[in-house]
Scaffold this motif. Structure first.
Motif, PDB file in Angstrom:
ATOM      1  N   ILE A 126       0.843  -1.185   0.000  1.00 24.08           N
ATOM      2  CA  ILE A 126       0.000   0.000   0.000  1.00 24.08           C
ATOM      3  C   ILE A 126       0.880   1.238   0.000  1.00 24.08           C
ATOM      4  N   SER A 127       0.275   2.364  -0.310  1.00 25.37           N
ATOM      5  CA  SER A 127       0.881   3.680  -0.098  1.00 25.37           C
ATOM      6  C   SER A 127      -0.173   4.556   0.547  1.00 25.37           C
ATOM      7  N   TYR A 128       0.181   5.179   1.659  1.00 21.85           N
ATOM      8  CA  TYR A 128      -0.683   6.191   2.270  1.00 21.85           C
ATOM      9  C   TYR A 128      -0.358   7.518   1.593  1.00 21.85           C
ATOM     10  N   ILE A 129      -1.381   8.172   1.040  1.00 27.95           N
ATOM     11  CA  ILE A 129      -1.165   9.436   0.344  1.00 27.95           C
ATOM     12  C   ILE A 129      -2.189  10.449   0.841  1.00 27.95           C
ATOM     13  N   HIS A 130      -1.708  11.622   1.247  1.00 27.37           N
ATOM     14  CA  HIS A 130      -2.608  12.702   1.656  1.00 27.37           C
ATOM     15  C   HIS A 130      -3.436  13.114   0.434  1.00 27.37           C
ATOM     16  N   PRO A 131      -4.737  13.361   0.602  1.00 24.23           N
ATOM     17  CA  PRO A 131      -5.584  13.705  -0.551  1.00 24.23           C
ATOM     18  C   PRO A 131      -5.112  14.925  -1.338  1.00 24.23           C
ATOM     19  N   ASP A 132      -4.377  15.836  -0.693  1.00 28.99           N
ATOM     20  CA  ASP A 132      -3.890  17.031  -1.395  1.00 28.99           C
ATOM     21  C   ASP A 132      -2.580  16.807  -2.138  1.00 28.99           C
ATOM     22  N   ASN A 133      -1.972  15.652  -1.986  1.00 28.14           N
ATOM     23  CA  ASN A 133      -0.662  15.391  -2.587  1.00 28.14           C
ATOM     24  C   ASN A 133      -0.848  14.822  -3.997  1.00 28.14           C
ATOM     25  N   MET A 134      -1.142  15.705  -4.923  1.00 30.50           N
ATOM     26  CA  MET A 134      -1.443  15.288  -6.293  1.00 30.50           C
ATOM     27  C   MET A 134      -0.245  14.623  -6.978  1.00 30.50           C
ATOM     28  N   ARG A 135       0.966  15.089  -6.703  1.00 30.66           N
ATOM     29  CA  ARG A 135       2.145  14.489  -7.336  1.00 30.66           C
ATOM     30  C   ARG A 135       2.285  13.019  -6.936  1.00 30.66           C
ATOM     31  N   SER A 136       2.091  12.729  -5.647  1.00 30.32           N
ATOM     32  CA  SER A 136       2.199  11.329  -5.201  1.00 30.32           C
ATOM     33  C   SER A 136       1.064  10.485  -5.750  1.00 30.32           C
ATOM     34  N   ARG A 137      -0.109  11.064  -5.868  1.00 30.83           N
ATOM     35  CA  ARG A 137      -1.230  10.324  -6.464  1.00 30.83           C
ATOM     36  C   ARG A 137      -0.890   9.937  -7.903  1.00 30.83           C
ATOM     37  N   ARG A 138      -0.275  10.852  -8.636  1.00 35.00           N
ATOM     38  CA  ARG A 138       0.090  10.554 -10.028  1.00 35.00           C
ATOM     39  C   ARG A 138       1.165   9.467 -10.099  1.00 35.00           C
ATOM     40  N   VAL A 139       2.112   9.476  -9.160  1.00 29.54           N
ATOM     41  CA  VAL A 139       3.120   8.410  -9.119  1.00 29.54           C
ATOM     42  C   VAL A 139       2.422   7.072  -8.881  1.00 29.54           C
ATOM     43  N   ALA A 140       1.518   7.031  -7.900  1.00 29.12           N
ATOM     44  CA  ALA A 140       0.796   5.781  -7.615  1.00 29.12           C
ATOM     45  C   ALA A 140       0.039   5.296  -8.844  1.00 29.12           C
ATOM     46  N   GLU A 141      -0.603   6.200  -9.554  1.00 25.35           N
ATOM     47  CA  GLU A 141      -1.344   5.817 -10.763  1.00 25.35           C
ATOM     48  C   GLU A 141      -0.402   5.264 -11.825  1.00 25.35           C
ATOM     49  N   ARG A 142       0.754   5.930 -12.021  1.00 24.47           N
ATOM     50  CA  ARG A 142       1.726   5.441 -13.020  1.00 24.47           C
ATOM     51  C   ARG A 142       2.262   4.058 -12.650  1.00 24.47           C
ATOM     52  N   LEU A 143       2.297   3.765 -11.352  1.00 20.57           N
ATOM     53  CA  LEU A 143       2.744   2.450 -10.889  1.00 20.57           C
ATOM     54  C   LEU A 143       1.662   1.391 -11.022  1.00 20.57           C
ATOM     55  N   GLY A 144       0.457   1.798 -11.429  1.00 22.15           N
ATOM     56  CA  GLY A 144      -0.637   0.843 -11.580  1.00 22.15           C
ATOM     57  C   GLY A 144      -1.437   0.625 -10.310  1.00 22.15           C
ATOM     58  N   ALA A 145      -1.204   1.450  -9.282  1.00 21.17           N
ATOM     59  CA  ALA A 145      -1.956   1.321  -8.028  1.00 21.17           C
ATOM     60  C   ALA A 145      -3.367   1.859  -8.213  1.00 21.17           C
ATOM     61  N   HIS A 146      -4.259   1.415  -7.336  1.00 19.54           N
ATOM     62  CA  HIS A 146      -5.628   1.924  -7.362  1.00 19.54           C
ATOM     63  C   HIS A 146      -6.022   2.382  -5.959  1.00 19.54           C
TER      64      HIS A 146
END
Length: 168
Positions: A126-146
């Motif tokens: 898993i990755s815990y990501i703060h809802p405001d951290n758009m850059r980390s959300r994009r990294v997670a998406e590029r990694l195929g995470a949901h």
């Protein structure tokens, strides 16, 4: 002693931390870039304790954060943490100032995700990501995470992203 582990990608070297890495990690923790990972932390002793917790992960759990190097420069940290209040091991990434937007976090995180599965039997992470951290959300998406669910972590809202790619 922590294990001396080194991983490589096409562009990066990931290695276990050393004491001489403290200044670059301390600069990151003192900066606004650390706002989603418990910072900024201005006090040097608190920075040092945080830095040492990374060594503790390696000693107690057999994994932790790797220092990420590109052409001789430290560009960030990527690795695994599982603090006592975490649900399970987390894949996390920190990109140092001036190195964002080059794909280092995604490349290094994919390498660590695959290493964790093959060498430590961990995953899907898993990755815990703060809802405001758009850059980390994009990294997670590029990694195929949901996005799996919403929670609270250390008194802050958090999204739990599940990584399924690269697992055995």
């Amino acid at each position: 002693m922590i294990p001396a582990i080194s991983l490589t990608t096409d562009r990066l070297i990931l290695r276990t931390p050393r004491e001489e890495d403290f200044p670059v990690v301390a600069r990151f923790m003192a900066s606004a870039r650390a706002r989603f990972v418990g910072g900024p932390v201005a006090d040097e002793f608190d920075q040092w304790r945080g830095f040492l917790s990374g060594f503790g992960h390696w000693a107690l759990r057999g994994y932790g954060f790797f220092m990420v190097e590109h052409q001789g420069e430290m560009v960030g940290r990527v690795g695994l943490v599982n603090h006592v209040m975490w649900d399970e091991p987390e894949l996390g990434w920190h990109v140092f100032d001036g190195f964002e937007g080059r794909g280092y976090a995604t490349e290094a995180a994919a390498c660590v995700r695959d290493w964790a599965a093959a060498e430590r039997g961990l995953g899907p992470l898993i990755s815990y990501i703060h809802p405001d951290n758009m850059r980390s959300r994009r990294v997670a998406e590029r990694l195929g995470a949901h996005l799996e669910r919403f929670t609270e972590l250390l008194g802050h809202p958090a999204e739990v992203w599940r990584h399924t790619g690269g697992q055995p």
